[in-house]
Design an enzyme around this catalytic site. Structure first.
Site, PDB file in Angstrom:
ATOM      1  N   CYS A   1      -0.457   4.101   2.147  1.00  0.00           N
ATOM      2  CA  CYS A   1      -0.207   3.961   3.587  1.00  0.00           C
ATOM      3  C   CYS A   1       1.267   4.219   3.912  1.00  0.00           C
ATOM      4  CB  CYS A   1      -0.553   2.546   4.065  1.00  0.00           C
ATOM      5  SG  CYS A   1      -2.045   1.865   3.359  1.00  0.00           S
ATOM      6  N   ASP A   2       2.171   3.716   3.087  1.00  0.00           N
ATOM      7  CA  ASP A   2       3.588   3.685   3.474  1.00  0.00           C
ATOM      8  C   ASP A   2       4.506   4.558   2.633  1.00  0.00           C
ATOM      9  OD1 ASP A   2       2.930   1.771   5.406  1.00  0.00           O
ATOM     10  OD2 ASP A   2       3.030   0.159   3.938  1.00  0.00           O
TER      11      ASP A   2
ATOM     12  N   CYS B   1       0.824  -1.213   0.000  1.00  0.00           N
ATOM     13  CA  CYS B   1       0.000   0.000   0.000  1.00  0.00           C
ATOM     14  C   CYS B   1       0.860   1.266   0.000  1.00  0.00           C
ATOM     15  CB  CYS B   1      -0.929  -0.021   1.213  1.00  0.00           C
ATOM     16  SG  CYS B   1      -1.929   1.469   1.356  1.00  0.00           S
TER      17      CYS B   1
END
Ligand code: NAP
Length: 314
Positions: free
Chosen positions: A142-143, A139
């Site tokens: 997200c990261d 992701c």
């Protein structure tokens, strides 16, 4: 065991939330399971440009939050649980469906399954070892911000991989797009956008063999060229695996019909009907072809209408 609900919805992504809006507006107070990824796949998407009604695009997380509020406004209830096992119907005429959650058993008269799908893994050395804080992710939204100024590799050649690669260019100095063939599967508009971006370096015909690290963090990716057989290492501090998804259907195996890839089999006459009366299907768990947020929403609406009719004829 809890009370018998009139209708339970499994999954709180685009399909489940649309079903929740329709069923709650119909006065049926659905109980919605958040599932393993509350909000579903859209929460891991940056900009959604193709959901009708948002000419400037909309952040994926915000889109599902709006849907959730809309469902809550009409009385949908949410529970932080996920289905572990769907139990076989003992007596279909009693119209009682039983399923176990993480800590309790639930009963309902109608069930909408909108459990979506989960990212596939490469299953190569280093992937599991460095997953999460070590540098392997599924992701970018997200990261991605952890890789500011760094070099990363994205594995895959579909729309998801291209979208991840484009998103990562916001932070990263260089993004290798590592694909096993010599042309992208992604839609033309997305592929053109990626290939025109100077920060994205395509690596064609590259089979990823291992994700290499120093014991704590990723330091590179070993690839083999499928034409020449030559091996090389790409130096990078992050690897984003983006090679598609598999349907979340294991909990119903043996009760509902699944196709060889694990997707729920739909009734040939209506794609939201499962192989068992009273159980309805919506979204990516039952759609191996389109897999779009707007299609999942449409299936959610249809599943909800079908469930409501089923309950009404009871
Ligand atoms: P996908 O279209 O199935 O693409 C998966 C990619 O991963 C393919 O390029 C495939 O290679 C590669 N792959 C699969 N297994 C692999 C393995 N073991 N090793 C190396 N590579 C592997 O999946 P997706 O990109 O997640 O997209 C799913 C659906 O969502 C599609 O319908 C897509 O259009 C849609 N989507 C749309 C948007 C958007 O419109 N903004 C964004 C994301 C996703 P091959 O090409 O060689 O098979």
């Amino acid at each position: 065991m809890g009370d018998c609900e009139s209708v339970i919805i499994l999954g709180s992504g685009c399909a489940g939330l649309t079903a929740a809006i329709y069923l709650s507006r119909a006065g049926l107070c659905p109980l919605v399971f958040d599932g393993n990824q509350p909000g579903g796949q859209l929460t891991g998407t940056s900009e959604v440009e193709n959901f009708p009604g948002f000419p400037e695009g909309i952040d994926g997380y915000e889109l599902v939050e709006r849907m959730r509020k809309q469902a809550e406004r009409f009385g949908a209830k949410f529970v932080g649980d996920s289905a572990q096992q769907l139990l076989p119907h003992e007596n279909l005429h009693e119209r009682e469906i039983t399923l176990s959650g993480q800590t309790q058993t639930y009963r309902c008269s109608a069930l909408v399954i909108a459990t979506g799908s989960s990212p596939c893994k490469m299953n190569i050395p280093g992937e599991r070892e460095y997953f999460g804080g070590g540098g392997v992710s599924t992701c970018a939204t997200c990261d991605g911000a952890f890789y500011r100024g760094k070099t990363v590799a994205v594995l895959g050649g579909g729309d998801s991989a291209v979208e991840e690669a484009l998103f990562l260019t916001r932070f990263c100095e260089k993004v290798y797009l590592v694909h096993r063939r010599d042309n992208l599967r992604a839609s033309k508009i997305m592929a053109e956008r990626a290939l025109a971006n100077k920060k994205i370096i395509p690596v064609w015909n590259a089979i990823a063999e291992s994700i290499d690290g120093d014991g704590k963090k990723v330091i590179g990716l070993t690839v083999r060229n499928s034409t020449s057989g030559e091996r090389s290492q790409i130096s990078c501090s992050g690897v984003f695996v983006s090679i598609g998804h598999r349907p979340n259907s294991e909990f119903a195996a043996g009760v509902l019909k699944l196709d060889p890839h694990g997707y729920f089999c739909c009734d040939p006459k209506d794609e939201v009907l499962s192989s068992v009366p009273g159980i309805f299907l919506a979204g990516d768990c039952a759609d191996s072809v389109y897999r779009q947020a707007v299609v999942a929403a449409g299936m959610g609406a249809r599943a909800a209408i079908a469930a409501e009719r089923w309950l009404r004829t009871g």
